[in-house]
Write a protein that holds these residues in place. Structure first.
Motif, PDB file in Angstrom:
ATOM      1  N   THR A   1     -25.379  31.924  25.630  1.00  0.00           N
ATOM      2  CA  THR A   1     -25.294  33.381  25.615  1.00  0.00           C
ATOM      3  C   THR A   1     -24.302  33.795  24.547  1.00  0.00           C
ATOM      4  OG1 THR A   1     -24.798  35.363  26.930  1.00  0.00           O
ATOM      5  CG2 THR A   1     -23.524  33.377  27.424  1.00  0.00           C
ATOM      6  N   LEU A   2     -24.621  34.870  23.821  1.00  0.00           N
ATOM      7  CA  LEU A   2     -23.790  35.320  22.708  1.00  0.00           C
ATOM      8  C   LEU A   2     -23.712  36.842  22.689  1.00  0.00           C
ATOM      9  CD1 LEU A   2     -26.072  33.044  21.368  1.00  0.00           C
ATOM     10  CD2 LEU A   2     -24.200  32.954  19.737  1.00  0.00           C
ATOM     11  N   LEU A   3     -22.598  37.347  22.205  1.00  0.00           N
ATOM     12  CA  LEU A   3     -22.455  38.756  21.888  1.00  0.00           C
ATOM     13  C   LEU A   3     -22.527  38.893  20.371  1.00  0.00           C
ATOM     14  CD1 LEU A   3     -19.621  39.869  24.328  1.00  0.00           C
ATOM     15  CD2 LEU A   3     -22.078  40.274  24.550  1.00  0.00           C
ATOM     16  N   LYS A   4     -23.374  39.814  19.903  1.00  0.00           N
ATOM     17  CA  LYS A   4     -23.652  39.904  18.464  1.00  0.00           C
ATOM     18  C   LYS A   4     -23.373  41.313  17.945  1.00  0.00           C
ATOM     19  CE  LYS A   4     -27.953  39.812  17.080  1.00  0.00           C
ATOM     20  NZ  LYS A   4     -29.297  39.281  16.798  1.00  0.00           N
ATOM     21  N   LEU A   5     -22.759  41.368  16.761  1.00  0.00           N
ATOM     22  CA  LEU A   5     -22.545  42.609  16.038  1.00  0.00           C
ATOM     23  C   LEU A   5     -23.391  42.579  14.767  1.00  0.00           C
ATOM     24  CD1 LEU A   5     -18.675  43.123  16.288  1.00  0.00           C
ATOM     25  CD2 LEU A   5     -20.442  44.476  17.417  1.00  0.00           C
ATOM     26  N   ASP A   6     -24.255  43.567  14.610  1.00  0.00           N
ATOM     27  CA  ASP A   6     -25.130  43.671  13.441  1.00  0.00           C
ATOM     28  C   ASP A   6     -24.700  44.895  12.646  1.00  0.00           C
ATOM     29  OD1 ASP A   6     -27.180  44.013  11.601  1.00  0.00           O
ATOM     30  OD2 ASP A   6     -28.707  43.223  12.953  1.00  0.00           O
ATOM     31  N   PHE A   7     -23.925  44.675  11.579  1.00  0.00           N
ATOM     32  CA  PHE A   7     -23.405  45.794  10.803  1.00  0.00           C
ATOM     33  C   PHE A   7     -24.501  46.480   9.992  1.00  0.00           C
ATOM     34  CE2 PHE A   7     -19.810  42.928  11.496  1.00  0.00           C
ATOM     35  CZ  PHE A   7     -18.898  43.816  12.054  1.00  0.00           C
ATOM     36  N   GLY A   8     -25.585  45.748   9.687  1.00  0.00           N
ATOM     37  CA  GLY A   8     -26.709  46.376   9.006  1.00  0.00           C
ATOM     38  C   GLY A   8     -27.372  47.420   9.878  1.00  0.00           C
ATOM     39  N   ARG A   9     -27.580  47.092  11.163  1.00  0.00           N
ATOM     40  CA  ARG A   9     -28.158  48.060  12.091  1.00  0.00           C
ATOM     41  C   ARG A   9     -27.224  49.237  12.332  1.00  0.00           C
ATOM     42  NH1 ARG A   9     -33.617  47.321  12.598  1.00  0.00           N
ATOM     43  NH2 ARG A   9     -34.112  45.114  12.969  1.00  0.00           N
ATOM     44  N   MET A  10     -25.928  48.949  12.385  1.00  0.00           N
ATOM     45  CA  MET A  10     -24.959  50.031  12.589  1.00  0.00           C
ATOM     46  C   MET A  10     -25.025  51.060  11.473  1.00  0.00           C
ATOM     47  SD  MET A  10     -21.505  48.152  13.950  1.00  0.00           S
ATOM     48  CE  MET A  10     -21.434  47.326  15.547  1.00  0.00           C
ATOM     49  N   ASN A  11     -25.269  50.593  10.240  1.00  0.00           N
ATOM     50  CA  ASN A  11     -25.287  51.463   9.069  1.00  0.00           C
ATOM     51  C   ASN A  11     -26.701  51.825   8.634  1.00  0.00           C
ATOM     52  OD1 ASN A  11     -22.437  51.301   8.888  1.00  0.00           O
ATOM     53  ND2 ASN A  11     -22.594  49.342   7.813  1.00  0.00           N
ATOM     54  N   ASP A  12     -27.689  51.557   9.497  1.00  0.00           N
ATOM     55  CA  ASP A  12     -29.104  51.881   9.219  1.00  0.00           C
ATOM     56  C   ASP A  12     -29.617  51.180   7.966  1.00  0.00           C
ATOM     57  OD1 ASP A  12     -29.291  53.618  11.443  1.00  0.00           O
ATOM     58  OD2 ASP A  12     -28.365  55.221  10.287  1.00  0.00           O
ATOM     59  N   ASN A  13     -29.156  49.931   7.745  1.00  0.00           N
ATOM     60  CA  ASN A  13     -29.615  49.145   6.597  1.00  0.00           C
ATOM     61  C   ASN A  13     -30.491  47.963   7.002  1.00  0.00           C
ATOM     62  OD1 ASN A  13     -28.312  50.728   4.645  1.00  0.00           O
ATOM     63  ND2 ASN A  13     -26.384  49.633   4.940  1.00  0.00           N
ATOM     64  N   GLY A  14     -30.903  47.906   8.255  1.00  0.00           N
ATOM     65  CA  GLY A  14     -31.781  46.829   8.705  1.00  0.00           C
ATOM     66  C   GLY A  14     -31.135  45.468   8.584  1.00  0.00           C
ATOM     67  N   HIS A  15     -31.859  44.516   7.945  1.00  0.00           N
ATOM     68  CA  HIS A  15     -31.374  43.137   7.798  1.00  0.00           C
ATOM     69  C   HIS A  15     -30.429  42.951   6.611  1.00  0.00           C
ATOM     70  CE1 HIS A  15     -33.892  41.351  10.918  1.00  0.00           C
ATOM     71  NE2 HIS A  15     -34.880  42.115  10.481  1.00  0.00           N
ATOM     72  N   LYS A  16     -30.100  44.013   5.904  1.00  0.00           N
ATOM     73  CA  LYS A  16     -29.319  43.865   4.687  1.00  0.00           C
ATOM     74  C   LYS A  16     -27.822  43.691   4.956  1.00  0.00           C
ATOM     75  CE  LYS A  16     -32.544  46.544   1.852  1.00  0.00           C
ATOM     76  NZ  LYS A  16     -32.717  47.708   0.968  1.00  0.00           N
ATOM     77  N   GLY A  17     -27.401  43.948   6.184  1.00  0.00           N
ATOM     78  CA  GLY A  17     -25.979  43.875   6.483  1.00  0.00           C
ATOM     79  C   GLY A  17     -25.557  42.521   7.031  1.00  0.00           C
ATOM     80  N   LEU A  18     -24.278  42.425   7.327  1.00  0.00           N
ATOM     81  CA  LEU A  18     -23.684  41.210   7.871  1.00  0.00           C
ATOM     82  C   LEU A  18     -23.851  41.185   9.385  1.00  0.00           C
ATOM     83  CD1 LEU A  18     -21.826  38.695   7.226  1.00  0.00           C
ATOM     84  CD2 LEU A  18     -19.912  40.201   7.815  1.00  0.00           C
ATOM     85  N   ARG A  19     -24.101  39.977   9.933  1.00  0.00           N
ATOM     86  CA  ARG A  19     -24.231  39.793  11.379  1.00  0.00           C
ATOM     87  C   ARG A  19     -23.307  38.665  11.825  1.00  0.00           C
ATOM     88  NH1 ARG A  19     -29.008  39.975   9.121  1.00  0.00           N
ATOM     89  NH2 ARG A  19     -29.261  37.722   9.239  1.00  0.00           N
TER      90      ARG A  19
END
Length: 342
Positions: free
Chosen positions: A241-259
């Protein structure tokens, strides 16, 4: 009414094509405004005296009649303005009539005029594609492919002098994982799943063979044969089990951000053995010896997993908090893995 809409659409396209507003155009050119009825209006922009002289010779009724373009009987559409390019033609303004309802499409804007029931209703819609909404819960299947090693009691990698020192190329880790992801908030997820993990620890010194001793695992040096490969392998059923932060989704950039993601895992051992490949000194083909060394391997493994994603690439690392072998049954080694997620 339809003709007036068509004329309005054409004026909007001209305004869009030159990237200026109507007020900006009027300040840069002379204009003639023709008003008719209660609210009808036609605006003509004149750039030169020669154009004005030509306009005087034109009939406004003839201009309106020119809007009666040929109807496409199959689709019921008029193509008013067409942009020609090297790869084909692209329609800019189209008109479609369906009984009392008329649709005028200008670029990505659609104007719908409904003249039913004796009333005129105007509705403006955007035809721009809407972004696909991300589901709150989704499942996925992925594959881990990594390289195994382990750290000794001092937190260091074993030296080449140790008989159990691993060789990077050949110490593979392969994982098949069924994963589920629950979105907690925008860009924040809780991932969990089940999978099968195969661990291979290939010895750097291929003359040593891991064998099952009376009370512990032993690493013996084979001087009677020519060794080619020596390793220990184990397989596990693993839950994580993992907790994940997707900065691309946070900034509406899809897969282009850091995870980034991190969390614990636990596994139950399904099997374990050692394998030794050698050849006799006096010739002959290669031979294999597979021995059951699982008796001295820990039945459970638990540790921490971290993940890092950039674009479409995803990397992972795992570290076992408990040792590979049971206490007192072998060297004190904590497995560690680095790899890629597909």
């Amino acid at each position: 009414m339809k003709k007036y809409l068509l004329l309005f659409s054409l004026m909007a396209v001209v305004q869009f094509a030159f990237g200026t507003t109507l007020s900006q155009r009027l300040t840069a050119n002379d204009s003639i405004i023709i008003e008719f009825g209660k609210s009808g209006k036609i605006v003509l922009l004149i750039d030169s005296k020669e154009d004005f002289d030509k306009l005087k010779a034109m009939d406004v009724n003839e201009i309106i009649r020119q809007l009666d373009v040929e109807l496409n009987k199959e689709t019921g559409e008029w193509n008013i303005v067409e942009h020609k390019t090297k790869i084909g033609n692209r329609e800019i303004v189209t008109v479609k009539e369906q009984g009392p309802e008329t649709e005028v499409t200008v670029g990505r804007v659609k104007v719908i005029v409904d003249e039913s029931d004796g009333n005129t209703k105007v509705k403006v819609e955007s035809t721009e594609r809407k972004k696909k909404k991300e589901p709150a819960f989704k499942t996925d299947f992925n594959i881990d492919l990594g390289i195994n090693s382990y750290l000794n009691a001092d937190g260091d990698f074993p030296s080449s002098a140790d008989p159990f020192a691993t060789k990077g190329w050949g110490s593979w880790n392969v994982g098949l994982n069924w994963m589920a992801s629950q979105r907690i908030s925008k860009g924040f997820y809780w991932d969990f799943g089940l999978g099968f993990q195969w661990y291979n620890f290939k010895f750097e010194n291929r003359d040593f063979q891991a064998v099952r001793g009376v009370d512990e695992i032993e690493f013996i040096q084979r001087t009677d044969v020519n060794g080619f490969k020596s390793k220990i392998s184990a397989s596990y059923l693993t839950a994580q089990t993992l907790l994940k932060l997707d900065f691309g989704r946070m900034n509406d950039n899809g897969h282009k951000g850091l995870r980034i993601a991190a969390g614990p895992y636990i596994g139950y051992r399904l099997g374990g053995r050692s394998k030794y490949v050698y050849r006799e000194f006096d010739g002959g083909g290669r031979r294999k010896e597979k021995l059951n060394t699982g008796t001295f391997l820990n039945n459970y493994r638990y540790g921490l997993r971290g993940e890092l994603g950039v674009g479409r690439l995803n990397f992972f690392t795992t570290y076992d908090l408990n040792t590979l072998f049971q206490e007192g049954r072998g060297p004190e080694l904590n497995p560690i893995t680095f790899g890629v997620i597909f």
